[in-house]
Design a protein around this motif. Structure first.
Motif, PDB file in Angstrom:
ATOM      1  N   THR A  97       0.832  -1.212   0.000  1.00 61.44           N
ATOM      2  CA  THR A  97       0.000   0.000   0.000  1.00 61.44           C
ATOM      3  C   THR A  97       0.860   1.253   0.000  1.00 61.44           C
ATOM      4  O   THR A  97       0.603   2.218  -0.728  1.00 61.44           O
ATOM      5  CB  THR A  97      -0.931  -0.011   1.219  1.00 61.44           C
ATOM      6  OG1 THR A  97      -1.767  -1.173   1.169  1.00 61.44           O
ATOM      7  CG2 THR A  97      -1.792   1.242   1.246  1.00 61.44           C
ATOM      8  N   ASP A  98       1.904   1.273   0.825  1.00 57.73           N
ATOM      9  CA  ASP A  98       2.797   2.436   0.862  1.00 57.73           C
ATOM     10  C   ASP A  98       3.541   2.614  -0.452  1.00 57.73           C
ATOM     11  O   ASP A  98       3.906   3.742  -0.820  1.00 57.73           O
ATOM     12  CB  ASP A  98       3.803   2.291   2.012  1.00 57.73           C
ATOM     13  CG  ASP A  98       3.145   2.465   3.369  1.00 57.73           C
ATOM     14  OD1 ASP A  98       2.089   3.116   3.428  1.00 57.73           O
ATOM     15  OD2 ASP A  98       3.679   1.935   4.363  1.00 57.73           O
ATOM     16  N   LEU A  99       3.764   1.510  -1.182  1.00 60.61           N
ATOM     17  CA  LEU A  99       4.452   1.592  -2.472  1.00 60.61           C
ATOM     18  C   LEU A  99       3.520   2.006  -3.593  1.00 60.61           C
ATOM     19  O   LEU A  99       3.960   2.135  -4.745  1.00 60.61           O
ATOM     20  CB  LEU A  99       5.108   0.250  -2.804  1.00 60.61           C
ATOM     21  CG  LEU A  99       6.302  -0.143  -1.927  1.00 60.61           C
ATOM     22  CD1 LEU A  99       6.754  -1.563  -2.249  1.00 60.61           C
ATOM     23  CD2 LEU A  99       7.468   0.832  -2.109  1.00 60.61           C
ATOM     24  N   GLY A 100       2.230   2.189  -3.297  1.00 59.73           N
ATOM     25  CA  GLY A 100       1.293   2.687  -4.299  1.00 59.73           C
ATOM     26  C   GLY A 100       0.316   1.663  -4.823  1.00 59.73           C
ATOM     27  O   GLY A 100      -0.509   1.987  -5.684  1.00 59.73           O
ATOM     28  N   ALA A 126       9.929 -10.876   5.794  1.00 59.85           N
ATOM     29  CA  ALA A 126      11.012  -9.921   5.553  1.00 59.85           C
ATOM     30  C   ALA A 126      11.573 -10.087   4.148  1.00 59.85           C
ATOM     31  O   ALA A 126      11.905  -9.102   3.478  1.00 59.85           O
ATOM     32  CB  ALA A 126      12.106 -10.100   6.606  1.00 59.85           C
ATOM     33  N   THR A 127      11.677 -11.322   3.687  1.00 61.92           N
ATOM     34  CA  THR A 127      12.198 -11.558   2.330  1.00 61.92           C
ATOM     35  C   THR A 127      11.245 -11.005   1.274  1.00 61.92           C
ATOM     36  O   THR A 127      11.669 -10.366   0.304  1.00 61.92           O
ATOM     37  CB  THR A 127      12.414 -13.060   2.113  1.00 61.92           C
ATOM     38  OG1 THR A 127      13.323 -13.558   3.103  1.00 61.92           O
ATOM     39  CG2 THR A 127      12.975 -13.320   0.728  1.00 61.92           C
ATOM     40  N   VAL A 128       9.931 -11.244   1.455  1.00 61.74           N
ATOM     41  CA  VAL A 128       8.939 -10.765   0.493  1.00 61.74           C
ATOM     42  C   VAL A 128       8.898  -9.223   0.490  1.00 61.74           C
ATOM     43  O   VAL A 128       8.838  -8.591  -0.569  1.00 61.74           O
ATOM     44  CB  VAL A 128       7.557 -11.357   0.807  1.00 61.74           C
ATOM     45  CG1 VAL A 128       6.476 -10.701  -0.045  1.00 61.74           C
ATOM     46  CG2 VAL A 128       7.576 -12.868   0.577  1.00 61.74           C
ATOM     47  N   VAL A 129       8.931  -8.630   1.672  1.00 61.97           N
ATOM     48  CA  VAL A 129       8.907  -7.163   1.756  1.00 61.97           C
ATOM     49  C   VAL A 129      10.118  -6.567   1.051  1.00 61.97           C
ATOM     50  O   VAL A 129      10.032  -5.579   0.319  1.00 61.97           O
ATOM     51  CB  VAL A 129       8.840  -6.716   3.228  1.00 61.97           C
ATOM     52  CG1 VAL A 129       9.123  -5.226   3.351  1.00 61.97           C
ATOM     53  CG2 VAL A 129       7.478  -7.030   3.817  1.00 61.97           C
ATOM     54  N   GLY A 130      11.272  -7.201   1.249  1.00 61.73           N
ATOM     55  CA  GLY A 130      12.464  -6.730   0.551  1.00 61.73           C
ATOM     56  C   GLY A 130      12.330  -6.854  -0.961  1.00 61.73           C
ATOM     57  O   GLY A 130      12.793  -5.993  -1.710  1.00 61.73           O
ATOM     58  N   GLY A 131      11.685  -7.917  -1.421  1.00 58.08           N
ATOM     59  CA  GLY A 131      11.480  -8.068  -2.846  1.00 58.08           C
ATOM     60  C   GLY A 131      10.539  -7.023  -3.411  1.00 58.08           C
ATOM     61  O   GLY A 131      10.738  -6.524  -4.529  1.00 58.08           O
ATOM     62  N   ARG A 144      10.095  -3.984  -2.276  1.00 59.17           N
ATOM     63  CA  ARG A 144      10.778  -2.691  -2.293  1.00 59.17           C
ATOM     64  C   ARG A 144      11.857  -2.631  -3.363  1.00 59.17           C
ATOM     65  O   ARG A 144      12.109  -1.565  -3.937  1.00 59.17           O
ATOM     66  CB  ARG A 144      11.387  -2.404  -0.928  1.00 59.17           C
ATOM     67  CG  ARG A 144      10.333  -2.157   0.160  1.00 59.17           C
ATOM     68  CD  ARG A 144      10.969  -2.036   1.518  1.00 59.17           C
ATOM     69  NE  ARG A 144       9.976  -1.708   2.547  1.00 59.17           N
ATOM     70  CZ  ARG A 144      10.206  -1.737   3.855  1.00 59.17           C
ATOM     71  NH1 ARG A 144      11.433  -2.092   4.290  1.00 59.17           N
ATOM     72  NH2 ARG A 144       9.261  -1.419   4.707  1.00 59.17           N
ATOM     73  N   SER A 145      12.481  -3.777  -3.647  1.00 61.39           N
ATOM     74  CA  SER A 145      13.545  -3.764  -4.649  1.00 61.39           C
ATOM     75  C   SER A 145      13.004  -3.586  -6.060  1.00 61.39           C
ATOM     76  O   SER A 145      13.757  -3.288  -6.988  1.00 61.39           O
ATOM     77  CB  SER A 145      14.357  -5.055  -4.568  1.00 61.39           C
ATOM     78  OG  SER A 145      13.535  -6.182  -4.862  1.00 61.39           O
ATOM     79  N   GLY A 146      11.694  -3.778  -6.230  1.00 62.50           N
ATOM     80  CA  GLY A 146      11.112  -3.659  -7.549  1.00 62.50           C
ATOM     81  C   GLY A 146      10.737  -2.242  -7.944  1.00 62.50           C
ATOM     82  O   GLY A 146      10.200  -2.031  -9.029  1.00 62.50           O
ATOM     83  N   VAL A 147      10.988  -1.268  -7.066  1.00 64.28           N
ATOM     84  CA  VAL A 147      10.669   0.128  -7.386  1.00 64.28           C
ATOM     85  C   VAL A 147      11.934   0.961  -7.281  1.00 64.28           C
ATOM     86  O   VAL A 147      12.967   0.498  -6.787  1.00 64.28           O
ATOM     87  CB  VAL A 147       9.583   0.681  -6.430  1.00 64.28           C
ATOM     88  CG1 VAL A 147       8.288  -0.103  -6.590  1.00 64.28           C
ATOM     89  CG2 VAL A 147      10.058   0.632  -4.987  1.00 64.28           C
ATOM     90  N   ARG A 148      11.855   2.223  -7.701  1.00 66.67           N
ATOM     91  CA  ARG A 148      13.006   3.104  -7.645  1.00 66.67           C
ATOM     92  C   ARG A 148      13.314   3.503  -6.201  1.00 66.67           C
ATOM     93  O   ARG A 148      12.457   3.435  -5.319  1.00 66.67           O
ATOM     94  CB  ARG A 148      12.747   4.356  -8.482  1.00 66.67           C
ATOM     95  CG  ARG A 148      12.607   4.080  -9.969  1.00 66.67           C
ATOM     96  CD  ARG A 148      12.202   5.343 -10.698  1.00 66.67           C
ATOM     97  NE  ARG A 148      10.902   5.840 -10.244  1.00 66.67           N
ATOM     98  CZ  ARG A 148      10.322   6.940 -10.719  1.00 66.67           C
ATOM     99  NH1 ARG A 148      10.937   7.650 -11.666  1.00 66.67           N
ATOM    100  NH2 ARG A 148       9.157   7.314 -10.260  1.00 66.67           N
TER     101      ARG A 148
END
Length: 820
Positions: A685-688, A743-748, A750-754
């Protein structure tokens, strides 16, 4: 233009809303009105500044503030961004507008510029209200009008261009006018023009904006309604202008009769300057050193000294039984205010320049002449001295907190009145109503009252009593400065020394003792009297026009008494050294007085050398090294604003960290695993990319997969369902393993955006406003939408209000589950 982005599998759709008001013709009218209203506030600095030099910092600050407010309205910046840009603009443009002397080429800021602006934003307000007008002598104080008008313009422009109720923009403008009045003097600038502009123009513009806000709520607009609206606005404008015009005429006619006769209240008349004189040793304690040890030493050179004038070092008006000293915190002592090239004075006498060049003199007390109306420093330390020069107009004393030494020079503009003759004074009258600091009874020598009564006899007139006291001292005294061939004379003017002087049949002493004795006896007789220490040449030794070089043998102390029509007149009470037959030294017949009779002054440190108090710290200053106190002050001036800007982001990060900790550690293992899935949803949600309200975990996983692909969240959704709806309760170890995968999924995700989007997501409020908000930190922010809706800048204008379709997307998300 407002752009709304909707992302999905079919691409991106853009929807443009109405242009910001700042780009419309109505916004241009608002800007013109704000310029006129701010100009009415700016002119209030005229009387206190004394010239038109205030227009650059004050007007420049207003222009910069309006530009920042306009950019914020155009780009729709949030409040924190506008505040940050305001701070940057203050430091970038402050050098050219307020402190040009510290910049390169008058525009490029330097480290000195940043330091001056940082310290000035905190300290200049105190200096502004404690420095005597006109303030054009203190260019560093231009920071005050620059900063004040910058803040007023930013607030007024932001509200006028962005708030639904633009009339609230009058609040910062009125507050700015009140601030200018409080910082100014009792003299008005252009009160009628200021009142008409702020009253008539401001109220008329506010009324039109209120009408415009009401008409803007109608959603149906036709050609007929537009014409009716135009006519209504013109009618309201014409009617309001007529009403305000009549009110202005009535107010201008009735104001002189209705307004109080007392002058307006300003801060400089209520605040006492904070200069503390207790840290400076009275110069009278060094009298014997000048008269005896530095008798042939050339102390300073004076050019332009009028014939018969005296050079004042300090006027001393308080006595504590140990020393006669200058005071600034007692009734009748006057105040020490900053002195510059121009000093306000009530006298109308002609001014003449007098130049003082320091030779072998050192101290904080500056030699001056007459009534000083201005001082200009020269030399390498000119700026340093100018920042710490103070003047007491009541006593005529100049003081430099940094101290002067060999090589320093300055020029004073002085009003020097001819000294009245003794015949004129005897025929005049003493002004006994002049207030002086009180003398504590316990500190006055016991013999003062008895000796005063003996000298005055039956005299009742204050003038007769004064000269009877003076004549009695001269007739009974023997002059001696302790030089070889003179009578034995103890130094000092503490109570025991004055008591011994008056009790002895042969009063032996010099100017120091006789002046103090006369002043104390006069005060006991009800005559205002104070002691002045200074220098003047013997009669006939100085040709008119020649420079006067003061030496130690020229040091004198005399008494000043206020006479009607003459002011403070000098009274000398020293026996004539040449007319006295010097007695034989009595050192063999009279034992030396006990040591206890000459106690050291308690307020003077043991290592103080009279006349050299300012030089005792030279060694410490040489080895002091880096000024950590100043560095801490500069750091605080920079860090505190940055901390205030960063505090909202830190609060958001703290709330999210607290929510994540509670989800991971609170409740049953199944609840922890369910909380892990909510952590994944909130991150997305925070990532849009939000999850549609009411969607199951598997439906939510499918929506996230369309945006991010499969990052492992689908398996997490199945495991969370199994833990909640399964028959057996998972173990704590399984919950911890689940959170490791979270934690692994959340990191993935976040890594998919700028990187920029990751930073925005970290401080985003999307996940705190819904979803899990009832069980997490969102309840701490539940009050904000209601409060924000009631703030004038929190309500979007009609031009910026989204249509119903876009409003639905913002609140409920689009078909892909994306919520703005």
């Amino acid at each position: 233009m407002t752009e709304v982005h909707t992302q999905g599998t079919q691409g991106t759709t853009r929807r443009r809303g109405p242009a910001p008001r700042a780009l419309t013709r109505a916004g241009a009218v608002d800007g013109a009105v704000l310029v006129l209203l701010l100009a009415a506030v700016v002119v209030g600095f005229g009387p206190v500044w004394g010239s038109t030099g205030y227009l650059l910092p004050a007007g420049g600050g207003a222009v910069v503030g309006l530009l920042i407010a306009w950019l914020g309205a155009w780009r729709r910046w949030p409040v924190l961004t506008v505040a940050a840009v305001t701070i940057v603009g203050y430091f970038v443009l402050g050098g050219a507008l307020a402190l040009p002397a510290t910049t390169l080429g008058g525009a490029v800021p330097t480290l000195s510029t940043v330091r001056g602006l940082a310290l000035g934003s905190v300290e200049s307000w105190k200096e502004f209200v404690t420095s005597p007008p006109p303030l054009l002598s203190f260019p560093d104080l231009a920071v005050v009008p620059y900063l004040l008008m910058l803040v007023v313009a930013v607030l007024a422009g932001t509200i006028a261009w962005r708030a639904r109720f633009a009339a609230w923009a009058m609040l910062p403008l009125v507050a700015g006018l009140v601030g200018v009045i409080l910082l100014g003097t009792v003299d008005e600038a252009l009160p009628l023009a200021q009142g008409l502009v702020l009253g008539a123009v401001g109220l008329l513009w506010s009324a039109l904006r209120v009408v415009e806000g009401r008409l803007g709520t109608h959603s149906v607009t036709t050609e007929a309604s537009t014409e009716a609206t135009r006519r209504l606005r013109w009618y309201r404008f014409r009617t309001g202008a007529m009403v305000l015009g009549v009110a202005a005429v009535v107010a201008a006619v009735a104001a002189p009769a209705l307004l109080p006769a007392d002058p307006r209240t300003v801060l400089r008349d209520e605040i006492t300057p904070p200069l503390d004189l207790h840290q400076y040793v009275t110069p009278l304690a060094s009298f014997r050193e000048y008269a005896k040890d530095k008798r042939e030493t050339e102390l300073f050179r004076v050019e332009g000294l009028p014939e018969g004038a005296r050079v004042r070092l300090a006027t001393l008006d308080s006595y504590d039984g140990v020393v006669f000293a200058a005071s600034s915190d007692l009734p009748g002592s006057g105040v020490y205010t900053r002195a510059g090239a121009q000093i306000a004075t009530a006298g109308d006498a002609a001014r003449r320049p007098v130049t003082v060049q320091v030779l072998d003199y050192s101290g904080v007390w500056l030699p001056d002449v007459g009534a000083v109306t201005g001082i200009t420093w020269e030399g390498d330390r000119a700026d340093e001295h100018a920042a710490g020069t103070y003047y007491n107009a009541t006593t005529g004393t100049l003081l430099a907190t940094e101290g002067v030494g060999a090589g320093d020079s300055y020029e004073v503009q002085a009003q020097v009145a001819p000294a009245p003759s003794e015949e004129d004074l005897r025929a005049g009258a003493i002004d006994t109503d002049v207030e002086l600091p009180p003398l504590p009874k316990d500190d006055v020598p016991a013999s003062t009252s008895d000796k005063a009564g003996q000298f005055m006899g039956d005299a009742t007139d204050p003038v007769e009593r004064l000269f009877a006291l003076r004549d009695g001292l001269v007739a009974s005294g023997i002059f001696s400065s302790g030089l070889e061939g003179q009578s034995f004379s103890r130094p000092g003017h503490f109570a025991a020394r004055i008591d011994a002087l008056l009790a002895d049949e042969e009063m032996v002493g010099d100017d120091e003792q006789f002046a103090v004795a006369l002043a104390l006896m006069a005060r006991e007789a009800g005559i205002p009297a104070r002691v002045t220490m200074g220098f003047y040449p013997e009669k006939g030794t100085l040709e008119p026009g020649d420079p006067y070089v003061a030496t130690g043998q020229d040091v004198h102390a005399w008494v000043e008494v206020p006479f009607e029509g003459y002011g403070w007149a000098p009274i000398d009470a020293v026996p004539d050294e040449d007319s006295k037959v010097q007695p034989q030294p009595r050192s063999k017949q009279v034992p030396k007085p006990p040591v206890l009779d000459e106690p050291e002054p308690p307020e003077e440190p043991a290592d103080d050398i009279p006349g050299e108090t300012e030089d005792t710290d030279d060694d410490d200053q040489d080895g002091a090294g880096f000024d950590w106190g100043l560095a801490a002050l500069v750091v605080a001036a920079v860090v505190v604003p940055l901390a205030l800007l960063a505090s909202p982001f830190l609060v958001i990060l703290a709330l999210k960290a607290r929510r994540r900790t509670r989800r991971r550690t609170t409740g049953r293992p199944s609840d922890r695993m369910s909380g892990g899935w909510r952590e994944v949803v909130d991150t997305a949600t925070d990532l849009g990319t939000g999850v549609p309200p009411g969607a199951t975990r598997r439906e939510g996983a499918q929506a996230l997969g369309e945006r991010f692909g499969d990052t492992g969240h689908v398996a997490l959704a199945h495991r969370a369902d199994a833990s909640v709806f399964g028959g057996a309760e998972p173990s704590p170890q399984e919950a911890e393993a689940y959170w490791a995968d979270v934690a692994t999924v959340v990191g993935g995700l976040r890594s998919g955006v700028r990187r920029r989007d990751r930073w925005r997501a970290a401080v985003s409020l999307r996940s705190l406003r819904g979803g899990d908000g009832s069980r997490g930190p969102a309840r701490w922010l539940a009050w904000w939408p209601a409060v924000r809706a009631r703030l004038p800048w929190g309500r979007p204008s009609a031009a910026a209000r989204p249509d119903s379709e876009q409003q639905h997307r913002n609140e409920h998300g689009n078909e892909n589950g994306e919520s703005r």
